[in-house]
Motif scaffolding. Structure first.
Motif, short mmCIF file in Angstrom:
data_model
loop_
_atom_site.label_atom_id
_atom_site.label_comp_id
_atom_site.label_asym_id
_atom_site.label_seq_id
_atom_site.Cartn_x
_atom_site.Cartn_y
_atom_site.Cartn_z
N ILE A 1 59.03 44.63 30.87
CA ILE A 1 59.84 43.79 31.75
C ILE A 1 60.16 42.47 31.05
N LEU B 1 67.03 40.78 38.70
CA LEU B 1 66.08 41.04 39.78
C LEU B 1 66.13 42.50 40.20
N SER C 1 64.30 44.35 37.49
CA SER C 1 62.90 44.04 37.19
C SER C 1 61.99 44.23 38.39
N LEU C 2 62.50 44.01 39.59
CA LEU C 2 61.62 44.16 40.75
C LEU C 2 61.07 45.58 40.90
N GLU D 1 57.34 37.31 42.22
CA GLU D 1 58.30 38.36 41.89
C GLU D 1 59.66 37.79 41.52
N GLY E 1 61.03 37.71 37.64
CA GLY E 1 62.14 38.63 37.45
C GLY E 1 63.37 38.00 36.80
#
Ligand code: ATP
Ligand code: ATP
Ligand code: MG
Ligand code: MG
Lengths: 221, 229, 279, 272, 279
Positions: free
Chosen positions: A154, A197, A200-201, B54, B58
């Motif tokens: 990531i 996001l 990657s989430l 998160e 991210g």
């Protein structure tokens, strides 16, 4: 300046192209990092000091200098040494090499996490060194390392914007280019944030699920 | 190289240090706030902590930087690039640090918490007196790694007008046209900074390990001296 | 049930005893010293153990008992002195009449005769029970998979675990794990078996089962045993000789009856008293 | 450290505030010879040198240059990181929608930087269009990118983040030709005279039948018309007296680079 | 030396016994059940312990002994049933005549009377010995630093460690650590002291020292003790009553002489035999 949906919509296809490059670079870089990291780890543990010490220094050096600068060097200096790789390949190798130094640390701590008793038991059974690695140590060291390895995948995904300095048109380069052409950064940069996001989430979630499966649930404090 | 160009490099070096230290301090605050929040029994507090982690894990620091410098002014306030840089880097590294804090807390043996229950400490006393002091010892090595990450991460700042070391390198490169030696110098300077930071962290680690009566894990130099079990 | 498997063991132990150099002994510690920092753990220690002899090591905590076993298992090197097993030095080789540090190959060859069972079992958690026992015979002794499994099944039957061959170690109780560890060690048909407090991580009831297995082994084979234990009754049952350690020295050595019933040494007396007292 | 942008957008007079401050922030892109850091570490270039004189005449003594990526010049100007772009930025209609330009201080034809001997025989952008194997190097954010877009070259474009990256890129065979103004390329090459590279003769690109004459000017925020006008007046005085040419001559500019076109003409004239 | 410190202890234990509701008992387990998945660990268990009574829990591994102690320490909740200490329910509160789950504050209040010593000591590694002992009195009982240190010094002297107050736990032997843990528990002046195999992680010689300290505590105070141990001699010396657990039930309860010399139950007999056999 307010948000311009029309412009955002217009730039989306180009940004998605950039995203493709980013994802491809991440996947290829991860593959390199996984393999090379293990190679580094084994070389660092070698009992031959002429192997272990240079490896250790090399790894430590790569790990403590910025990827950005390493990319510059790979891109502009390697060809002078007669090694001509495409910008994309250069980027992938740079990412892979840089992150191999991290994965090497992960493997190392995985190996150190194997109780000393396992090495001793293997010795008490007189198992040959290669066998000790393949049947005793690595099977115990690698699974607990998987979440940490996933986290680096990531992290690498988010480092790909640095490839912009070596002319790889990944996501951020596309956004910068769009911004410079149209003098609007707000939309492309925001879209990038959201795309990051979105990718990657779920990955982070997957990694955590794995982590939870491997490490039994903690307790209330 | 002229003294002036050298001054650029020096200034870049100082800017890089300033960014690193500033973001490290601010990031540490974020780390502990969010890390402890994720261990809270209160689901809302836990949720906020998790969301922060998160979200900011991210999004890459570079995108955050762009946002702060080029998009945020349209929302009505503008940050000095330097502050934007520190904030963006801190938010990002803080999210990683929060995971370290959480990991450190979770790694304190359950038995320690049980012992604290047996002595009838309150929940917050348990955290403050028993768990955190032990957890911090475990957090230090990963914090050390994050600090190096951060140091290297500052090199993206040049893209948003912050004249850091990489930026200074670019200036020298443009002025002298000598790419190879500039890049080499940059690599060496960053490596030297990293070694200095690592040494400091290891000194702290040693102190803390000693305060727990433990042996610190061997560092780079001990490792290359080849002390093997 | 036992005879079948254990008759096969240690054909070479007696042989080894015959080839042993001078005094008919099989294992020789000769002026061995070992220190950690300021802590002198073994202090110029010399002793010998005969082929097929069963020796129990007792003594207070930190007196060096484990160190002796670990050294024989080459998990630790002496600072000075030599260790000999049969005809061979364990950490040295003779080259042109001189002793030089041993090569890895030499150590592996000598070590082949020895194996150890640990306090904390140390089974390989990634392998099922059967493979724990067959792994070394296949890869070290070069047995075929079938031969190794046959041997393993015999031994697992002996320790009463033939119904658990497909379990992982984590699915077994401590006592069961330790019995597998014993089977794994015996599968190598060692000349020398080292046992370091093999029951002290176990509950008394589970420990009893493990000690019973070891009694069987002692009675049906002629394997040389070096054994550290606090189970004095067991020590009395199986050992030919008891060595009392104190501060890296052997302060008393005698057959078990004599050692337990009328120790010479004051330190031995006080030690035995405290061990026998609490139970 | 937050700055209230809205106050300025309400039409506040930036020039008088700059005078009060006694210091003006100018944005440069570190691109020789327009605005750059020289070997001795001094910030110089045709635009900063002109700006220095003009601002002195406008009553501003100190000048504080801030270096940034060429592509970030306009956004950074818009959010107030600096007050003026002094980077010899080409005036294009698209850019005119984002910033106000002074009248241009120079006009500049283009050139291509190619490996010594020009193995692919390239002379103009049209040659690149014709030869599908040629990879063309461009500078991020430069006007050449819109030329290349119009000519359909973008799928073979390699976008560098600085002039030297472009130069190193040709050396490292990352691209076959680097397209930029002749004057930039000449300057870059002069610093690396040992490099096996050469320049094509200068040319004026033609796109859609229209000559694209690159004219560099100073850029201002859109709400700073008074400021821009005051600046332009002083600049044109220098042009008339010949002082403009004498100031920029040390940076390689000649009479050929002088122009009398105005910002208004450039903003409406061409379209691409 | 002992009297001085320990006289002060448990002023409230007798008091508690007086206030106890009906049967003069202090701790009540009432129909307590606990299961983990399919594993029924406590099976509808009821028993009571008087104030000042010393009870030893014995039984095979997994029979639920530790579970009882951990439940009293509130480290674990029962699935059904109630636990009462003195007048108060441990996991419930009476509100309007009904039992409702207890608040954290209520649990803390009741728990204040109880403390526990663990098999693995669980000293706080980040505090020196003295602070390990003073920390809870200062922060929980609200003693001043001086009072707490005075009390701690008295207790550390009692366990023979007053010369180690500035050491870190990691610098002590297991036996010393366990003695500090006992001092730490006693510093809370508990009414109830829970001891879970406090010597089984120790060498026999070190264990002896710890058991001696506990004998002193038993003889000089009237603290209620619930004690899980395999040290049968110790159990015989100190306990008023022995409870034999098997599969989550108490299958036999008797004074130690009777339990050890003539157990009623076949299971008890076989258990005791295996425990007493090996030593
Ligand atoms: N790796 C090591 N580093 C430092 N000291 C060690 C190491 N291994 C053992 N020691 C020390 O050597 C001494 C002897 O240890 P050893 O394990 O042989 O004792 P032991 O007789 O087996 O005691 P126990 O009954 O507690 O197992 C102890 O003081 C121990 O602290
Ligand atoms: N947290 C838990 N999760 C699942 N099972 C548990 C848990 N704690 C205890 N058990 C199970 O409860 C049963 C009783 O455990 P307990 O620790 O009370 O036994 P014990 O009598 O103390 O045994 P020992 O002598 O081995 O300490 C065991 O079968 C154990 O596996
Ligand atoms: Mg030992
Ligand atoms: Mg228990």
């Amino acid at each position: 300046m307010t948000w311009d949906w029309g412009y955002a919509w217009e730039t989306l296809p180009q940004l998605l192209d950039g995203l493709g490059v980013t994802v491809l670079a991440t996947l290829a870089g991860t593959a390199i990092a996984l393999v090379l990291g293990l190679v580094f780890t084994v070389m660092r543990r070698s009992s031959a000091r002429w192997i272990s010490i240079p490896t250790e220094i090399f790894v430590e050096f790569i790990r403590s200098t910025p990827l950005l600068v390493q990319l510059f060097v790979l891109f502009f200096v390697l060809p002078e040494a007669g090694i001509q790789l495409s910008a994309f390949m250069t980027g992938v190798i740079g990412l892979g090499l840089h992150y191999a130094t991290y994965t090497s640390e992960v493997y190392r701590s995985g190996i150190e996490g194997v109780p000393a008793g396992q090495w001793e038991a293997a010795k008490a059974l007189n198992l040959p060194t290669r066998r000790v690695w393949t049947s005793v140590i690595l099977p115990q060291a690698v699974p607990p390392s998987i979440p940490a390895l996933g986290n680096y995948a990531i992290a690498m995904f988010k480092e790909t914007p640095q490839l912009t300095v070596i002319t790889v048109m990944e996501l951020l380069s596309v956004a910068r280019q769009l911004g410079a052409e149209n003098y609007r950064y707000l939309e492309p940069v925001t879209i990038i944030g959201v795309l990051f996001l979105l990718l990657s989430l779920p990955t982070a979630w997957l990694v955590r699920r794995m982590e939870r499966r491997l490490v039994p649930a903690p307790r209330p404090v | 190289m002229s003294p002036q160009l050298f001054a650029y490099l020096l200034e870049g070096l100082l800017t890089t240090l300033q960014l690193t230290v500033g973001a490290a301090v601010l990031g540490l605050v974020f780390s502990f706030a969010a890390g402890i929040a994720t261990c809270s029994p209160n689901i809302v507090v836990r949720g906020v902590g998790r969301c922060y982690i998160e979200l900011f894990r991210g999004i890459s620091a570079l995108v955050l930087l762009f946002w702060f410098v080029f998009a945020l002014p349209y929302a009505g306030w503008q940050l000095e690039p330097m502050w934007a840089g520190i904030l963006a880097l801190a938010l990002n590294i803080g999210a990683y640090g929060a995971e370290v804090v959480r990991g450190g807390i979770v790694a304190v043996p359950v038995a320690q918490i049980e012992a604290a229950v047996a002595l009838n400490f309150t929940r917050s006393q348990r955290m403050r007196l028993v768990v955190l002091p032990q957890a911090i010892a475990r957090m230090l090595p990963p914090f050390g790694n994050l600090l190096i990450e951060l140091l290297k991460g500052t090199s993206v700042a040049y893209i948003v007008l912050i004249p850091d070391l990489t930026f200074a390198g670019q200036i020298v490169r443009n002025a002298t046209g000598d790419s190879a030696s500039v890049f080499t110098a940059l690599l060496i300077l960053y490596a030297v900074l990293a070694v200095i930071f690592t040494t400091i962290v290891r000194l702290v680690e040693r102190r803390v390990a000693k305060s727990l009566g433990r042996q610190p894990t061997p560092g780079f130099f001990a490792r290359i001296k080849g002390v093997k079990a | 049930m036992l005879g079948k498997d254990l008759k096969l063991m240690s054909q070479s132990a007696t042989e080894a005893a015959l080839t042993s150099r001078k005094d008919g002994q099989f294992i020789h510690f000769d002026k061995v010293s070992k220190r950690f920092g300021d802590n002198v753990v073994l202090d110029d220690l010399s002793f010998a153990v005969g082929a097929g002899e069963r020796v129990t090591l007792i003594g207070p905590s930190g007196s060096g008992k484990t160190t002796i076993l670990r050294m024989l298992m080459t998990l630790m090197e002496p600072d000075t002195g030599t260790v000999r097993v049969g005809d061979d030095y364990l950490f040295h080789e003779e080259r042109g009449g001189k002793l030089v540090p041993a090569s890895e190959a030499h150590v592996r060859k000598v070590r082949q005769r020895i194996t150890m069972v640990f306090q904390s079992f140390n089974l390989f958690p990634n392998m099922r029970v059967l493979r724990n026992v067959t792994e070394a015979p296949v890869h070290v002794l070069g047995l075929s998979k079938e031969e190794a499994e046959e041997r393993a099944l015999g031994l697992l039957e002996m320790v009463g675990l033939d119904h658990k061959i497909d379990s992982y170690p984590s699915q077994l109780s401590g006592g069961q794990q330790q019995r597998v560890a014993i089977a794994r060690a015996l599968a190598m048909r060692p000349d020398v078996l080292l046992l370091d407090e093999v029951t002290s991580a176990l509950d008394p009831e589970l420990a009893a089962g493990v000690l019973d297995v070891l009694r069987d082994v002692a009675k049906t084979t002629d394997v040389t045993m070096l054994c550290v234990t606090h189970a004095m009754k067991f020590a009395r049952d199986i050992s030919h000789r008891v060595l009392m350690f104190c501060e890296g020295k052997i302060i008393e050595a005698a057959p078990p009856e004599q050692m337990f019933d009328s120790p010479d040494h004051e330190r031995t007396r006080s030690f035995l008293q405290s061990v026998l007292n609490e139970s | 450290s937050t700055v209230d942008l809205t106050a300025q957008e309400a039409g506040g007079d930036l020039l008088s505030r700059i005078r009060d401050r006694g210091e003006v922030n100018i944005g440069i892109a570190n691109e020789a010879p327009y605005g750059f850091v020289d070997r001795s570490g001094r910030i110089t270039g045709e635009a900063p040198e002109l700006a220095r004189i003009v601002f002195q005449r406008l009553g501003v003594e100190r000048m504080n240059p801030r270096i940034t990526d060429f592509g970030a010049l306009i956004p950074a100007l818009q959010v107030g990181v600096f007050d003026v772009i002094a980077a010899g930025m080409f005036v294009t209609p698209a850019r005119c929608k984002q910033v106000l330009f002074s009248d241009p201080e120079y006009q500049a034809p283009e050139a291509l930087m190619v490996p010594k001997g020009n193995p692919k025989g390239l002379k103009t952008l049209d040659d690149i269009v014709a030869n599908k194997d040629v990879r063309v190097g461009l500078l991020t954010g430069s006007a050449n990118i819109s030329y290349a877009t119009a000519l359909g070259l973008m799928d073979r474009a390699v976008i560098f983040d600085s002039v030297f990256s472009g130069l190193d890129g040709i050396l490292a065979n990352r691209a076959d030709a680097f397209s930029l103004t002749a004057i930039s390329l000449r300057d870059a090459l002069s610093k690396r005279s040992d490099a096996p590279l050469e320049l094509t003769p200068a040319f004026v690109p033609v796109i859609g039948g229209k000559r694209q004459l690159g004219c560099g000017a100073f850029g201002f925020r859109r709400d700073q018309r008074t400021f821009r006008d005051a600046f332009t007046v002083e600049l044109n005085r220098m042009r008339a007296s010949g002082e403009l040419l004498s100031t920029v001559r040390p940076f390689g500019f000649t009479e050929a680079e002088m122009t009398t076109l105005t910002a208004t003409e450039l903003c409406t004239d061409t379209s691409s």
